[in-house]
Design a protein around this motif. Structure first.
Motif, PDB file in Angstrom:
ATOM      1  N   GLY A 223       0.685   4.520   5.804  1.00  0.00           N
ATOM      2  CA  GLY A 223       1.962   5.667   6.053  1.00  0.00           C
ATOM      3  C   GLY A 223       2.040   6.552   5.240  1.00  0.00           C
ATOM      4  N   LYS A 224       2.438   7.926   5.792  1.00  0.00           N
ATOM      5  CA  LYS A 224       2.895   8.800   4.703  1.00  0.00           C
ATOM      6  C   LYS A 224       4.444   8.973   5.064  1.00  0.00           C
ATOM      7  N   TYR A 225       5.066   8.088   4.380  1.00  0.00           N
ATOM      8  CA  TYR A 225       6.635   8.063   4.636  1.00  0.00           C
ATOM      9  C   TYR A 225       7.381   8.713   3.689  1.00  0.00           C
ATOM     10  N   THR A 226       8.571   9.249   4.423  1.00  0.00           N
ATOM     11  CA  THR A 226       9.652  10.158   3.626  1.00  0.00           C
ATOM     12  C   THR A 226      10.841   9.405   3.663  1.00  0.00           C
ATOM     13  N   ILE A 227      11.828   9.875   3.232  1.00  0.00           N
ATOM     14  CA  ILE A 227      13.090   9.420   3.192  1.00  0.00           C
ATOM     15  C   ILE A 227      13.774   9.169   4.451  1.00  0.00           C
ATOM     16  N   ASP A 228      13.095   9.830   5.392  1.00  0.00           N
ATOM     17  CA  ASP A 228      13.730   9.891   6.949  1.00  0.00           C
ATOM     18  C   ASP A 228      13.358   8.443   7.382  1.00  0.00           C
ATOM     19  N   PRO A 229      14.295   7.779   7.881  1.00  0.00           N
ATOM     20  CA  PRO A 229      13.872   6.390   8.300  1.00  0.00           C
ATOM     21  C   PRO A 229      12.937   6.521   9.591  1.00  0.00           C
ATOM     22  N   ALA A 230      13.088   7.546  10.379  1.00  0.00           N
ATOM     23  CA  ALA A 230      12.108   7.377  11.498  1.00  0.00           C
ATOM     24  C   ALA A 230      10.776   7.523  11.207  1.00  0.00           C
ATOM     25  N   THR A 231      10.575   7.867   9.790  1.00  0.00           N
ATOM     26  CA  THR A 231       8.992   7.994   9.627  1.00  0.00           C
ATOM     27  C   THR A 231       8.577   6.354   9.212  1.00  0.00           C
ATOM     28  N   ARG A 232       9.569   5.510   8.998  1.00  0.00           N
ATOM     29  CA  ARG A 232       9.269   4.189   8.339  1.00  0.00           C
ATOM     30  C   ARG A 232       9.402   3.046   9.094  1.00  0.00           C
ATOM     31  N   TYR A 233      10.689   3.191  10.071  1.00  0.00           N
ATOM     32  CA  TYR A 233      11.132   2.174  11.011  1.00  0.00           C
ATOM     33  C   TYR A 233      10.938   2.581  12.449  1.00  0.00           C
TER      34      TYR A 233
ATOM     35  N   GLU B  64       0.780  -1.432  -0.085  1.00  0.00           N
ATOM     36  CA  GLU B  64       0.136   0.038  -0.151  1.00  0.00           C
ATOM     37  C   GLU B  64       1.002   1.106  -0.088  1.00  0.00           C
ATOM     38  N   PHE B  65       2.018   1.303   0.884  1.00  0.00           N
ATOM     39  CA  PHE B  65       2.691   2.477   0.646  1.00  0.00           C
ATOM     40  C   PHE B  65       3.313   2.683  -0.487  1.00  0.00           C
ATOM     41  N   VAL B  66       3.519   1.817  -1.330  1.00  0.00           N
ATOM     42  CA  VAL B  66       4.257   1.978  -2.585  1.00  0.00           C
ATOM     43  C   VAL B  66       3.221   2.791  -3.698  1.00  0.00           C
ATOM     44  N   ILE B  67       2.028   2.091  -3.253  1.00  0.00           N
ATOM     45  CA  ILE B  67       0.847   2.764  -4.198  1.00  0.00           C
ATOM     46  C   ILE B  67       0.875   4.243  -4.018  1.00  0.00           C
ATOM     47  N   GLN B  68       0.793   4.538  -2.651  1.00  0.00           N
ATOM     48  CA  GLN B  68       0.651   6.314  -2.214  1.00  0.00           C
ATOM     49  C   GLN B  68       1.572   6.591  -2.702  1.00  0.00           C
ATOM     50  N   ASP B  69       3.042   5.961  -2.746  1.00  0.00           N
ATOM     51  CA  ASP B  69       4.222   6.781  -3.147  1.00  0.00           C
ATOM     52  C   ASP B  69       3.919   7.150  -4.439  1.00  0.00           C
ATOM     53  N   LEU B  70       3.646   6.183  -5.348  1.00  0.00           N
ATOM     54  CA  LEU B  70       3.629   6.397  -6.798  1.00  0.00           C
ATOM     55  C   LEU B  70       2.324   7.489  -6.985  1.00  0.00           C
ATOM     56  N   LYS B  71       1.377   7.188  -6.666  1.00  0.00           N
ATOM     57  CA  LYS B  71       0.303   7.988  -6.615  1.00  0.00           C
ATOM     58  C   LYS B  71       0.693   9.518  -6.557  1.00  0.00           C
TER      59      LYS B  71
END
Ligand code: FAD
Length: 482
Positions: free
Chosen positions: A449-459, A132-139
């Motif tokens: 998730g609304k992830y960014t390149i900051d690892p703290a938003t993802r892990y 799902e996060f990849v779909i949101q990222d690409l959209k």
């Protein structure tokens, strides 16, 4: 490709760019737009601002919608208005999904980015399951502008080639240069092709390519990203086996004529043996085919990926192409209850039936992701991403998802180098820490998730590394004795 392109103005050319469906078309229309707008395609930092003027103010145009998406992304605090890495020259090996996605991130950080791709076309029909996060990222990068069917309803997949087309368009618009039909061979140290100490100081890291004497042979870079898939051509990245269970994967693509009968057939998002033993026992009784799982996605093709059990396929000696074709077709026919009429294989880039067998018995992961090499006062960050870093088990569809996470981790590392607030060992240590977390990531843990390149938003758990001494010894290699 339009037959009389010269007659188009930029906004109608932009529409052709949106529709373009092959690498050649995308590149040629993009360059026509740049010529029409008087944009120098090597002026990487100005391409986006200049293109942005196309259809300015027409809020309904596709171009305007794309600028809205990309402006939002470019304004993320992490990219600091494309200033952080503006002094970096990046070379990326491979225009697979991860190489292209990495190019986009490096450009968002302000770097000059060149991607080299050994193939001259995108031809992989195989379909990637997207988390799902990849779909949101690409959209959020405007994928639906280029491919309106992208992940509509419950569809969570896309063919590799279609994903490459979308990412190529976004990358070009953001100033990334993509060269196809050129293969990276090796890294050339600053001192190897210089004779005097004076010229040595002006020379940077370069690469050897096939064909030789390509104009990129003169390109000097300070970041090298290996995104060339599981065969990874960059030296110095030892691997460990992370999955040691016998598994033979088979992929098969059949022509999708998009008829009413085909439309009605349900996708199979994953039937695994442990969940539906009756289905697989029935298949074995009726066809002799013994599978551990099967997935069916309806995309540009009818795509099947399945895992064959040892006795079922390996038991037969000399599995040839003809037998494999028959085997995969029977399995596909059974799984869809014979409802896909007249199954006919699509052709792969070699003009053969698009069916392939892969041995997943041993899957590898790199032990570390990054090196810093210093020669004659010039530093080179070498890092690997995607399948080079972590070979995925296709039937579970983790390839693109973990690949993108690794891309974000690498981008965060480039940002840290650009900021220049931590030592190189500390920056690399952070990347290696995150690499351990990447391997444990699953679809359920990631969510939307609304992830960014900051690892703290993802892990969720980021520990500090106390392994700096080992990193200094093994991953930083300098000829500077001080
Ligand atoms: P890749 O997609 O492998 O891209 C690497 C790119 O680098 C390629 O375009 C290659 O041509 C290029 N390259 C290689 N060497 C050089 C060089 N020396 N110089 C320049 N360019 C170079 N995953 C799934 O989940 N399901 C599937 O069904 C599935 N099928 C696949 C079928 C094939 C044939 C392949 C190769 C991969 C498949 N995968 C599948 C894996 C999935 O494609 C990857 O996880 C995903 O594409 C991310 O990979 P990547 O960008 O790291 O590498």
């Amino acid at each position: 490709m339009p037959s009389t392109p010269i007659l188009f103005n930029s906004s109608s050319l932009f529409e052709h760019f949106v529709q373009a469906n092959t690498l050649k078309q995308i590149q040629s229309i993009f360059y026509q737009i740049c010529i029409t707008e008087g944009i120098d395609t090597t002026d990487f930092s100005n391409i986006y601002p200049l293109l942005r003027k196309i259809d300015e103010g027409k809020s309904n145009s596709k171009a305007e919608k794309l600028w809205t998406f990309l402006d939002k992304r470019r304004n993320f605090a992490e990219y600091d208005r494309q200033k952080i890495c503006k002094e970096m020259n990046v070379l990326i090996i491979g225009a697979g999904p991860c190489g292209l996605r990495a190019g986009i991130e490096a450009a968002l950080l302000g770097a000059k980015v060149i991607i080299v791709e050994q193939r001259d076309k995108f031809s992989r029909n195989n379909v990637l399951h997207l988390w799902e996060f990849v779909i949101q990222d690409l959209k959020a990068l405007g994928a639906k502008i280029f491919y309106p069917k992208f992940c509509t309803g419950s569809i969570e997949h896309i063919s590799i080639r279609q994903l490459q087309c979308i990412l190529t368009k976004v990358a070009l618009v953001l100033g990334v240069q993509i060269y196809d039909g050129i293969s990276f061979s090796e890294i050339l140290e600053p001192s190897t092709n210089t004779t005097t100490s004076e010229s040595c100081c002006n020379e940077g890291w370069k690469a050897k390519f096939e064909p030789h004497n390509h104009l990129l042979s003169e390109y000097q870079f300070d970041v090298l990203i290996g995104a060339d898939g599981k065969r990874n051509t960059l030296p110095g990245f030892p691997k460990q086996v992370v999955r040691g269970k016998l598994a033979i994967g088979i992929t098969a693509n059949f022509v999708n004529k998009k008829s009413a009968a085909e439309e009605k057939v349900q996708e199979i998002s994953g039937v695994a043996y442990i969940f539906n033993q009756t289905f697989f026992k029935d298949m074995q009784a009726k066809t002799g085919i013994d599978l551990e799982n099967i997935v069916y996605y309806k995309d540009e093709t009818h795509y099947f990926v399945m895992c064959a059990k040892k006795q079922s396929l390996l038991g037969k000696e000399n599995v040839d192409q003809e037998m494999l074709c028959k085997y995969a077709m029977q399995a596909a026919d059974f799984a869809t209850e014979g409802k896909l009429p007249q199954l006919e294989y699509s052709l792969n880039h070699r003009g053969q039936c698009d069916v392939a067998m892969f041995d997943f018995t041993a899957l590898y992961s790199a032990l570390h992701s990054t090196h810093l090499i210093e020669r004659s006062g010039k530093s080179l960050i070498v890092t690997i991403i995607g399948d080079s870093l972590h070979e995925p088990f296709w039937p579970t569809g983790s390839g693109c998802a973990r690949g993108f996470l690794g891309v974000f981790d690498a981008a965060w590392m480039l940002r840290s180098f650009g900021l220049n607030q931590l030592s190189a060992a500390e920056i690399i240590a952070e990347r290696e820490n995150v690499l351990k977390l990447l391997a444990q990531t699953t679809k359920d843990k990631m969510g939307k998730g609304k992830y960014t390149i900051d690892p703290a938003t993802r892990y969720p758990f980021l520990a500090k590394s106390n392994d700096l001494k080992r990193i200094l010894e093994t991953q930083i290699d300098s000829d500077n004795i001080e």
